[in-house]
Motif scaffolding. Structure first.
Motif, mmCIF file in Angstrom:
data_model
loop_
_atom_site.group_PDB
_atom_site.id
_atom_site.type_symbol
_atom_site.label_atom_id
_atom_site.label_comp_id
_atom_site.label_asym_id
_atom_site.label_seq_id
_atom_site.Cartn_x
_atom_site.Cartn_y
_atom_site.Cartn_z
ATOM 1 N N UNK A 122 -6.706 -6.896 -0.514
ATOM 2 C CA UNK A 122 -6.505 -5.452 -0.608
ATOM 3 C C UNK A 122 -5.674 -4.936 0.565
ATOM 4 N N UNK A 123 -5.894 -5.518 1.747
ATOM 5 C CA UNK A 123 -5.070 -5.130 2.898
ATOM 6 C C UNK A 123 -3.600 -5.423 2.609
ATOM 7 N N UNK A 124 -3.330 -6.582 2.032
ATOM 8 C CA UNK A 124 -1.954 -6.953 1.700
ATOM 9 C C UNK A 124 -1.382 -6.011 0.659
ATOM 10 N N UNK A 125 -2.152 -5.734 -0.379
ATOM 11 C CA UNK A 125 -1.677 -4.845 -1.449
ATOM 12 C C UNK A 125 -1.442 -3.425 -0.949
ATOM 13 N N UNK A 126 -2.179 -3.016 0.082
ATOM 14 C CA UNK A 126 -2.015 -1.652 0.601
ATOM 15 C C UNK A 126 -0.641 -1.437 1.224
ATOM 16 N N UNK A 127 0.051 -2.528 1.520
ATOM 17 C CA UNK A 127 1.391 -2.417 2.091
ATOM 18 C C UNK A 127 2.496 -2.349 1.064
ATOM 19 N N UNK A 128 2.149 -2.437 -0.226
ATOM 20 C CA UNK A 128 3.148 -2.410 -1.284
ATOM 21 C C UNK A 128 3.374 -0.991 -1.784
ATOM 22 N N UNK A 129 4.563 -0.757 -2.295
ATOM 23 C CA UNK A 129 4.820 0.507 -2.990
ATOM 24 C C UNK A 129 4.128 0.471 -4.340
ATOM 25 N N UNK A 163 -5.449 1.395 -7.534
ATOM 26 C CA UNK A 163 -4.630 2.352 -6.774
ATOM 27 C C UNK A 163 -5.504 3.253 -5.908
ATOM 28 N N UNK A 164 -6.593 3.759 -6.479
ATOM 29 C CA UNK A 164 -7.500 4.617 -5.717
ATOM 30 C C UNK A 164 -8.128 3.858 -4.555
ATOM 31 N N UNK A 165 -8.487 2.591 -4.797
ATOM 32 C CA UNK A 165 -9.055 1.763 -3.742
ATOM 33 C C UNK A 165 -8.047 1.552 -2.611
ATOM 34 N N UNK A 166 -6.804 1.311 -2.950
ATOM 35 C CA UNK A 166 -5.784 1.072 -1.929
ATOM 36 C C UNK A 166 -5.460 2.345 -1.154
ATOM 37 N N UNK A 167 -5.578 3.485 -1.799
ATOM 38 C CA UNK A 167 -5.423 4.757 -1.076
ATOM 39 C C UNK A 167 -6.486 4.869 0.011
ATOM 40 N N UNK A 168 -7.711 4.434 -0.302
ATOM 41 C CA UNK A 168 -8.783 4.467 0.694
ATOM 42 C C UNK A 168 -8.497 3.485 1.836
ATOM 43 N N UNK A 169 -7.973 2.329 1.483
ATOM 44 C CA UNK A 169 -7.640 1.340 2.515
ATOM 45 C C UNK A 169 -6.601 1.908 3.481
ATOM 46 N N UNK A 170 -5.573 2.535 2.929
ATOM 47 C CA UNK A 170 -4.520 3.107 3.784
ATOM 48 C C UNK A 170 -5.070 4.216 4.673
ATOM 49 N N UNK A 171 -5.944 5.044 4.117
ATOM 50 C CA UNK A 171 -6.485 6.175 4.870
ATOM 51 C C UNK A 171 -7.452 5.730 5.961
ATOM 52 N N UNK A 172 -8.249 4.693 5.666
ATOM 53 C CA UNK A 172 -9.295 4.273 6.593
ATOM 54 C C UNK A 172 -8.845 3.178 7.552
ATOM 55 N N UNK A 173 -7.810 2.427 7.149
ATOM 56 C CA UNK A 173 -7.349 1.329 7.986
ATOM 57 C C UNK A 173 -8.170 0.066 7.846
ATOM 58 N N UNK A 174 -9.008 -0.009 6.824
ATOM 59 C CA UNK A 174 -9.771 -1.220 6.552
ATOM 60 C C UNK A 174 -10.074 -1.309 5.061
ATOM 61 N N UNK A 175 -10.463 -2.500 4.625
ATOM 62 C CA UNK A 175 -10.773 -2.736 3.214
ATOM 63 C C UNK A 175 -12.138 -3.383 3.091
ATOM 64 N N UNK A 176 -12.800 -3.128 1.964
ATOM 65 C CA UNK A 176 -14.082 -3.744 1.675
ATOM 66 C C UNK A 176 -14.005 -4.576 0.400
ATOM 67 N N UNK A 177 -14.678 -5.692 0.412
ATOM 68 C CA UNK A 177 -14.921 -6.497 -0.780
ATOM 69 C C UNK A 177 -16.422 -6.446 -1.013
ATOM 70 N N UNK A 178 -16.822 -5.665 -2.007
ATOM 71 C CA UNK A 178 -18.236 -5.439 -2.289
ATOM 72 C C UNK A 178 -18.721 -6.430 -3.347
ATOM 73 N N UNK A 179 -18.834 -7.688 -2.965
ATOM 74 C CA UNK A 179 -19.227 -8.757 -3.887
ATOM 75 C C UNK A 179 -18.270 -8.837 -5.084
ATOM 76 N N UNK A 180 -17.011 -8.544 -4.834
ATOM 77 C CA UNK A 180 -16.013 -8.514 -5.910
ATOM 78 C C UNK A 180 -15.400 -9.875 -6.179
#
Length: 267
Positions: free
Chosen positions: A159-166, A194-211
């Protein structure tokens, strides 16, 4: 001989759809080389060709060239693995590499502070690959390993990697590789991602919730190259019944500090 693994319990996720990336002769050779040395080698010609998305006839010709130049070795029964020249190259890249030593030292510091498993992963085509693993001191361990492929949509590093994509880049990538469910918690819809990656960009971190794996929760932060582009991520992996979600989230400043310390060390 076992087929090529793309993650610890791959269900053909990760490298599926690679055929659209076959590309020119250089792309094909590199994709085939990567597929041939995936964990579990030596691999059959057909498995390598399928993983790399290269027609079998072309794959055979290129693999023979790689054997001739000693980048790969053949077992004489149609299976291929790393050759002496590739092993020597790997040793030259990693042995005494100051950047690798710095990255591992930073990850070991983080690992000691959180007493959980720490990973560094980088994007490799349509997946991420675990580059460094610092094992948890606890008796219960995650099943990850160095060289393991990680699905981008279902892991904190991914998700961190994907957050850097357009958005266009994200759409093309997800259309190509799909978003298979790794567990019942995996995000499998593009709008939700997309919504998840918006959160990653805003917060500066990503979560994997048993995904990606039931019983494992991960916190990740993006790692950037010298130009500022996101090329990977660092993560803390915790066992859900040993570590609470709140405890994991309490380490966000630590993991972001570690990710910042790795800035520019991956290129």
């Amino acid at each position: 001989m076992a087929g090529i693994e793309t993650s610890e319990d791959s269900q053909t996720a990760g490298r599926g759809g690679r055929s659209s990336l076959a590309g020119n002769a250089t792309d094909k050779a590199l994709n085939l080389l990567e597929a041939a040395v995936a964990p579990g080698h030596p691999h059959r010609l057909g498995d390598i060709a399928a993983a790399a998305g290269v027609p079998k006839a072309s794959a055979h010709r290129i693999l023979q060239n790689l054997v001739t130049t000693s980048f790969l070795a053949s077992d004489g029964n149609g299976c291929y693995g790393p050759g002496p020249r590739l092993r020597a190259l790997a040793a030259r890249v990693t042995q005494g590499c100051e950047e690798d030593q710095v990255m591992r030292a930073e990850l070991e510091v983080l690992g000691r502070r959180v007493a959980n498993t720490v990973h560094l992963g980088v994007r490799t085509g349509d997946t991420a690959t675990c580059l460094i693993k610092v094992t948890s001191p606890r008796p219960v361990q995650t099943a990850s390993r160095v060289g393991m492929h990680l699905p981008l949509h279902a892991t904190s590093i991914g998700k961190c990697i994907l957050s850097g994509l357009s958005d266009d880049e994200l759409t093309v990538l997800m259309d190509r590789v799909g978003m298979p469910a790794r567990t019942e918690h995996t995000i499998t819809g593009l709008d939700a991602l997309r919504a998840e990656l918006d959160r990653v960009r805003a917060q500066g971190f990503a979560l994997d919730e048993e995904e990606n794996e039931i019983g494992v929760r991960c916190l990740g932060a993006p790692v950037r190259d010298a130009k500022g582009a996101i090329v990977g991520g660092v993560s803390i992996s915790s066992i859900t019944y040993l570590e609470s979600r709140e405890t994991l989230l309490g380490w966000t400043d630590l993991i972001r500090t570690t990710a910042d310390a790795l800035h520019g060390l991956l290129g």
